[in-house]
Design an enzyme around this catalytic site. Sequence first.
Site, PDB file in Angstrom:
ATOM      1  N   ASP A 107       6.591  -9.803  -5.854  1.00  0.00           N
ATOM      2  CA  ASP A 107       6.138  -8.763  -4.934  1.00  0.00           C
ATOM      3  C   ASP A 107       4.899  -8.086  -5.510  1.00  0.00           C
ATOM      4  O   ASP A 107       4.889  -7.694  -6.684  1.00  0.00           O
ATOM      5  CB  ASP A 107       7.247  -7.722  -4.730  1.00  0.00           C
ATOM      6  CG  ASP A 107       7.352  -7.255  -3.292  1.00  0.00           C
ATOM      7  OD1 ASP A 107       6.297  -7.113  -2.654  1.00  0.00           O
ATOM      8  OD2 ASP A 107       8.473  -7.034  -2.818  1.00  0.00           O
ATOM      9  N   ASP A 221       2.774  -6.267  -0.378  1.00  0.00           N
ATOM     10  CA  ASP A 221       3.274  -5.076   0.296  1.00  0.00           C
ATOM     11  C   ASP A 221       2.152  -4.369   1.063  1.00  0.00           C
ATOM     12  O   ASP A 221       1.069  -4.146   0.521  1.00  0.00           O
ATOM     13  CB  ASP A 221       3.880  -4.128  -0.756  1.00  0.00           C
ATOM     14  CG  ASP A 221       4.596  -2.949  -0.159  1.00  0.00           C
ATOM     15  OD1 ASP A 221       5.618  -3.168   0.515  1.00  0.00           O
ATOM     16  OD2 ASP A 221       4.131  -1.808  -0.361  1.00  0.00           O
ATOM     17  N   GLU A 275       2.529  -8.450   4.054  1.00  0.00           N
ATOM     18  CA  GLU A 275       3.231  -7.519   4.936  1.00  0.00           C
ATOM     19  C   GLU A 275       2.177  -6.735   5.706  1.00  0.00           C
ATOM     20  O   GLU A 275       1.349  -6.044   5.113  1.00  0.00           O
ATOM     21  CB  GLU A 275       4.118  -6.574   4.130  1.00  0.00           C
ATOM     22  CG  GLU A 275       4.924  -5.635   5.021  1.00  0.00           C
ATOM     23  CD  GLU A 275       5.588  -4.505   4.254  1.00  0.00           C
ATOM     24  OE1 GLU A 275       6.676  -4.070   4.680  1.00  0.00           O
ATOM     25  OE2 GLU A 275       5.026  -4.050   3.245  1.00  0.00           O
ATOM     26  N   HIS A 347      14.710  -5.817   2.929  1.00  0.00           N
ATOM     27  CA  HIS A 347      15.073  -4.602   2.199  1.00  0.00           C
ATOM     28  C   HIS A 347      14.672  -3.329   2.925  1.00  0.00           C
ATOM     29  O   HIS A 347      15.129  -2.238   2.574  1.00  0.00           O
ATOM     30  CB  HIS A 347      14.430  -4.620   0.812  1.00  0.00           C
ATOM     31  CG  HIS A 347      12.937  -4.537   0.858  1.00  0.00           C
ATOM     32  ND1 HIS A 347      12.149  -5.533   1.377  1.00  0.00           N
ATOM     33  CD2 HIS A 347      12.085  -3.555   0.458  1.00  0.00           C
ATOM     34  CE1 HIS A 347      10.879  -5.174   1.298  1.00  0.00           C
ATOM     35  NE2 HIS A 347      10.810  -3.989   0.753  1.00  0.00           N
ATOM     36  N   ASP A 348      13.815  -3.443   3.951  1.00  0.00           N
ATOM     37  CA  ASP A 348      13.369  -2.280   4.722  1.00  0.00           C
ATOM     38  C   ASP A 348      13.999  -2.209   6.105  1.00  0.00           C
ATOM     39  O   ASP A 348      13.705  -1.282   6.872  1.00  0.00           O
ATOM     40  CB  ASP A 348      11.849  -2.305   4.887  1.00  0.00           C
ATOM     41  CG  ASP A 348      11.109  -1.872   3.632  1.00  0.00           C
ATOM     42  OD1 ASP A 348      11.687  -1.106   2.840  1.00  0.00           O
ATOM     43  OD2 ASP A 348       9.959  -2.305   3.441  1.00  0.00           O
TER      44      ASP A 348
END
Length: 578
Positions: A107, A221, A275, A347-348
């Site tokens: 990440d 991210d 993302e 995870h979000d």
Amino acid sequence: MSQSLTHEEADRLWWKEAVVYQIYPKSFDDSDGDGVGDLQGITEKVDYLDDLGVDAVWLCPVYESPQTDNGYDISDYRSIHHAYGDMDDWRDLLDALHERDIRLIMDLVVNHTSDEHEWFQQSRRREGAFEDYYIWRDGRPAEEADYDTADGPADEVAPNNWESVFGGPAWAYDEERGQWYLHLFDEEQPDLNWRNPDVRESVYEMMNWWLSQGIDGFRMDVINLISKTEGLPDGDAESGQTGAKHFVNGPNVHNYLQEMNDEVLSDDSLLTVGETPGARVGDARQYVGPDGDGLSMVFQFEHVTFDHDEHKWDAGDWSLVEFKEILSKWQNGLADDGWNSIYLNNHDQPRMVSRFGDDGEYRTESAKLLGTLTHTLQGTPFIYQGEELGMTNASFASPDDVRDVEALNFVEEAIEDGDAASYDDVRDAIEYVGRDNARTPMQWDDTENAGFTDGEPWIDCNSNYETVNVERARGDEASVWHYYRDLIELREEHDVLVYGEFDLLCPEDPDVFAYTRTLGTERGLVVLNFEPEPVEFEVPAGVALDGLELAIANADVPTTPRPSFELGPYEARVYLTP
């Protein structure tokens, strides 16, 4: 409609054919009993991943961090957070994965850092080249502003009216420097100044260092937020997040990503997924592929936010017709000019069975149905840890049970603004879309704390772990876990499920999601009933059924398709040419 490709014509790359498993380290497996998952714990479970059949692991941040945002606030990009282990533990994990031909995707968080990062510490002290590593501005005279702001000098307010993703103003005043800094997320996550070439050079150097360690790519991210409109003008406060039009898909983002590709990511054997909140199909075409910015794919959010009203906490009813329309738009929109990532939770996001299925009577059936969808659309499937078990949303009886900074900020603001009298008034929203739903510990067995830890877990386990767990699922041939294993194997064996053309059937059907896949002479028919009641489905005229045989289903069904048939509650069927 895209042209149907032959097996030989398909542009084959490993990451198109892969299934990626996302690990949230804090909640996966705790090897030392401190209640926090760690790298050694993941290494101990590598055989589990291998048995499931996944091809790559996306590892959420394990870098040094004060953990304000569970690791997405990085204080040192080249060190491992002490609760997770150290670089030797990380290398052991990398080796264990690579020995099993599983790739590792790290990440990457470079829109912002932690305020404890040495870059920020030097920047607030105005030290040399670091002075402009972040976005600093003087405040605005209070009498000139018509917006509320965070605490600062009595006679001034923040430089503009932008709002943070986590609620409240996107600015914080720093006493030491005597200026305001931008933070699109938490106050302890200051935004890097990507206009500064020294910042970009530092980021690229760090990325190349990680590649030299042997990793196989990056998940990036909120990468489409790195460019902000010059001058940082006020934003439109009428709808959505105030200021978003000035930092979502900003003016220089493509220049920055093309430069990143030239400096770091030009090897197309790397998996790079960005993302990109707020991105539409046209934006995605610019981000991906050799004719764009070079990313492998993006994570888009249309299909997981279409039921949101003014903000995510207003999420509610959704329509299968609209859901199909969005997914089909992305399938067709990137068919010739890119590649899709396929996911329904991470995870979000809340657990997909609780969001798009039935986490009660039909938990197993709907988990299998949703897995069938993600593994038979064109694109790379991403499995979020526990999805392969049919894990569900959890219960958070009080704010003391909540760990997510975004959710806690929401609760505080709702009470302060008078929208809620107490936590009980917003509890339903927290339990429906809150990020903690995805962050409860992985459920390994029916022992205390679901076998996740011998200590006190950092967040409580879901109460259903005694029946929903790995040990039980692996011992039951009819479980969600075994079905996922079969789906992964099926996709590996049939190129049509990877590269085949997608065509939606019956777009206005409110109950059934059906489509065909075509690759040369290979054909597939996927039929999914999203209702908890039986429904009748008629295969549209023109869809050839001859030669199709049942490849996988979550119920006992005929081995060959008929022109019309009844689908049971949450029934999924996939027919393929042998």
